[in-house]
Scaffold this motif. Structure first.
Motif, PDB file in Angstrom:
ATOM      1  N   MET A   1       0.855  -1.177   0.000  1.00 33.54           N
ATOM      2  CA  MET A   1       0.000   0.000   0.000  1.00 33.54           C
ATOM      3  C   MET A   1       0.897   1.235   0.000  1.00 33.54           C
ATOM      4  N   GLN A   2       0.628   2.146  -0.883  1.00 29.95           N
ATOM      5  CA  GLN A   2       1.399   3.392  -0.921  1.00 29.95           C
ATOM      6  C   GLN A   2       0.604   4.468  -0.171  1.00 29.95           C
ATOM      7  N   TRP A   3       0.782   4.476   1.127  1.00 25.88           N
ATOM      8  CA  TRP A   3       0.027   5.363   2.004  1.00 25.88           C
ATOM      9  C   TRP A   3       0.267   6.833   1.673  1.00 25.88           C
ATOM     10  N   THR A   4       1.440   7.169   1.188  1.00 22.57           N
ATOM     11  CA  THR A   4       1.742   8.572   0.889  1.00 22.57           C
ATOM     12  C   THR A   4       0.880   9.105  -0.251  1.00 22.57           C
ATOM     13  N   ARG A   5       0.325   8.213  -1.063  1.00 21.41           N
ATOM     14  CA  ARG A   5      -0.521   8.645  -2.183  1.00 21.41           C
ATOM     15  C   ARG A   5      -1.992   8.763  -1.819  1.00 21.41           C
ATOM     16  N   LEU A   6      -2.350   8.322  -0.626  1.00 18.07           N
ATOM     17  CA  LEU A   6      -3.741   8.388  -0.191  1.00 18.07           C
ATOM     18  C   LEU A   6      -3.998   9.677   0.567  1.00 18.07           C
ATOM     19  N   GLN A   7      -5.142  10.260   0.298  1.00 16.96           N
ATOM     20  CA  GLN A   7      -5.503  11.513   0.960  1.00 16.96           C
ATOM     21  C   GLN A   7      -6.087  11.233   2.338  1.00 16.96           C
ATOM     22  N   ALA A   8      -5.643  11.996   3.285  1.00 22.19           N
ATOM     23  CA  ALA A   8      -6.177  11.958   4.642  1.00 22.19           C
ATOM     24  C   ALA A   8      -6.786  13.331   4.930  1.00 22.19           C
ATOM     25  N   ALA A   9      -7.089  13.588   6.156  1.00 20.10           N
ATOM     26  CA  ALA A   9      -7.757  14.829   6.550  1.00 20.10           C
ATOM     27  C   ALA A   9      -6.960  16.060   6.145  1.00 20.10           C
ATOM     28  N   GLY A  11      -6.319  17.362   3.433  1.00 20.38           N
ATOM     29  CA  GLY A  11      -5.461  17.255   2.266  1.00 20.38           C
ATOM     30  C   GLY A  11      -4.088  16.661   2.527  1.00 20.38           C
ATOM     31  N   SER A  12      -3.837  16.196   3.746  1.00 20.17           N
ATOM     32  CA  SER A  12      -2.533  15.598   4.051  1.00 20.17           C
ATOM     33  C   SER A  12      -2.479  14.176   3.495  1.00 20.17           C
ATOM     34  N   SER A  13      -1.298  13.598   3.494  1.00 20.60           N
ATOM     35  CA  SER A  13      -1.170  12.212   3.061  1.00 20.60           C
ATOM     36  C   SER A  13      -1.401  11.299   4.267  1.00 20.60           C
ATOM     37  N   ALA A  14      -1.600  10.031   3.968  1.00 22.73           N
ATOM     38  CA  ALA A  14      -1.857   9.036   5.012  1.00 22.73           C
ATOM     39  C   ALA A  14      -0.581   8.314   5.432  1.00 22.73           C
ATOM     40  N   ARG A  15       0.554   8.928   5.229  1.00 23.66           N
ATOM     41  CA  ARG A  15       1.838   8.270   5.464  1.00 23.66           C
ATOM     42  C   ARG A  15       2.031   7.804   6.903  1.00 23.66           C
ATOM     43  N   THR A  16       1.359   8.417   7.871  1.00 24.73           N
ATOM     44  CA  THR A  16       1.534   8.018   9.269  1.00 24.73           C
ATOM     45  C   THR A  16       0.598   6.889   9.697  1.00 24.73           C
ATOM     46  N   VAL A  17      -0.311   6.479   8.818  1.00 22.30           N
ATOM     47  CA  VAL A  17      -1.280   5.436   9.179  1.00 22.30           C
ATOM     48  C   VAL A  17      -0.593   4.136   9.614  1.00 22.30           C
ATOM     49  N   PRO A  18       0.380   3.590   8.883  1.00 18.41           N
ATOM     50  CA  PRO A  18       0.991   2.334   9.333  1.00 18.41           C
ATOM     51  C   PRO A  18       1.608   2.412  10.736  1.00 18.41           C
ATOM     52  N   ALA A  19       2.281   3.496  11.040  1.00 18.93           N
ATOM     53  CA  ALA A  19       2.880   3.640  12.371  1.00 18.93           C
ATOM     54  C   ALA A  19       1.805   3.724  13.446  1.00 18.93           C
ATOM     55  N   LEU A  20       0.723   4.422  13.149  1.00 19.46           N
ATOM     56  CA  LEU A  20      -0.371   4.519  14.120  1.00 19.46           C
ATOM     57  C   LEU A  20      -1.028   3.164  14.339  1.00 19.46           C
ATOM     58  N   LEU A  21      -1.227   2.399  13.264  1.00 17.97           N
ATOM     59  CA  LEU A  21      -1.799   1.057  13.403  1.00 17.97           C
ATOM     60  C   LEU A  21      -0.897   0.174  14.260  1.00 17.97           C
ATOM     61  N   SER A  22       0.396   0.284  14.069  1.00 14.90           N
ATOM     62  CA  SER A  22       1.345  -0.483  14.876  1.00 14.90           C
ATOM     63  C   SER A  22       1.263  -0.079  16.342  1.00 14.90           C
ATOM     64  N   THR A  23       1.118   1.199  16.586  1.00 20.78           N
ATOM     65  CA  THR A  23       0.983   1.683  17.961  1.00 20.78           C
ATOM     66  C   THR A  23      -0.288   1.141  18.597  1.00 20.78           C
ATOM     67  N   VAL A  24      -1.390   1.144  17.850  1.00 18.71           N
ATOM     68  CA  VAL A  24      -2.637   0.586  18.370  1.00 18.71           C
ATOM     69  C   VAL A  24      -2.440  -0.884  18.722  1.00 18.71           C
ATOM     70  N   ALA A  25      -1.717  -1.593  17.886  1.00 16.20           N
ATOM     71  CA  ALA A  25      -1.520  -3.029  18.092  1.00 16.20           C
ATOM     72  C   ALA A  25      -0.666  -3.357  19.301  1.00 16.20           C
ATOM     73  N   TRP A  26       0.365  -2.575  19.550  1.00 14.01           N
ATOM     74  CA  TRP A  26       1.375  -3.017  20.505  1.00 14.01           C
ATOM     75  C   TRP A  26       1.627  -2.102  21.697  1.00 14.01           C
ATOM     76  N   ALA A  27       1.050  -0.927  21.718  1.00 21.27           N
ATOM     77  CA  ALA A  27       1.349   0.007  22.813  1.00 21.27           C
ATOM     78  C   ALA A  27       0.465  -0.251  24.032  1.00 21.27           C
ATOM     79  N   ASP A  28       0.833   0.397  25.127  1.00 24.95           N
ATOM     80  CA  ASP A  28      -0.004   0.347  26.322  1.00 24.95           C
ATOM     81  C   ASP A  28      -1.344   1.008  26.014  1.00 24.95           C
ATOM     82  N   ARG A  29      -2.310   0.790  26.878  1.00 22.52           N
ATOM     83  CA  ARG A  29      -3.696   1.208  26.618  1.00 22.52           C
ATOM     84  C   ARG A  29      -3.819   2.699  26.287  1.00 22.52           C
TER      85      ARG A  29
END
Length: 162
Positions: A1-9, A11-29
């Motif tokens: 998935m090329q997150w940098t090419r997807l539009q987020a809020a 007009g920004s890119s979605a480039r930070t989505v993978p890191a955020l998903l990883s944080t949701v998966a493995w971080a403290d509550r």
């Protein structure tokens, strides 16, 4: 998935989505909950404006909702509900003349793709209604209720159009 090419809020890119998903998966509550909030800001701005990055994000959110180690499942389910019920672009499209509708066709397609992606996880949500965590059970029930309500409304609209 090329997150940098997807539009987020905004007009920004979605480039930070993978890191955020990883944080949701493995971080403290608390850290995971903050990451869900940030994801929501990116893919479903203001809690009801679905962005292009929403549909590609949803399968990961469904996986997180069903994963035993995730500490913020209720927050993930709430975000999925917001994505599913987000109809800002559709409502704006219906309110405008046909010329403006054409301009919003891409955004309306984002909403439809995101709704379809959320629907693909229905079996996960059904299983989570029996969670021992009452917040997770409530959030899963709320998401399933939102799906049922939307489908009932869509059926009623089709009946009115006939």
């Amino acid at each position: 998935m090329q997150w940098t090419r997807l539009q987020a809020a905004r007009g920004s890119s979605a480039r930070t989505v993978p890191a955020l998903l990883s944080t949701v998966a493995w971080a403290d509550r608390e850290t995971a909950r903050q990451a869900v909030d940030e994801l929501g800001d990116l893919v479903c701005e203001l809690g009801f404006v679905v962005q292009e990055a929403a549909a590609p994000t949803v399968p990961f959110l469904i996986e997180l909702a069903g994963a035993p180690h995730v500490t913020c499942k209720a927050d993930v389910l709430d975000l999925l509900r917001k994505i599913y019920t987000g109809r800002q672009w559709s409502a704006a499209s219906k309110a405008f003349s046909s010329g403006h509708r054409t301009r919003l066709a891409r955004q309306v397609a984002w909403e439809e793709a995101a709704r379809n992606a959320v629907l693909a996880g229905q079996h996960v949500y059904e299983g989570l209604t029996a969670s021992v965590d009452p917040d997770v059970a409530r959030a899963a029930t709320d998401l399933l209720r939102a799906i049922a309500d939307a489908q009932q409304s869509a059926g009623a609209e089709k009946g009115d159009a006939s």
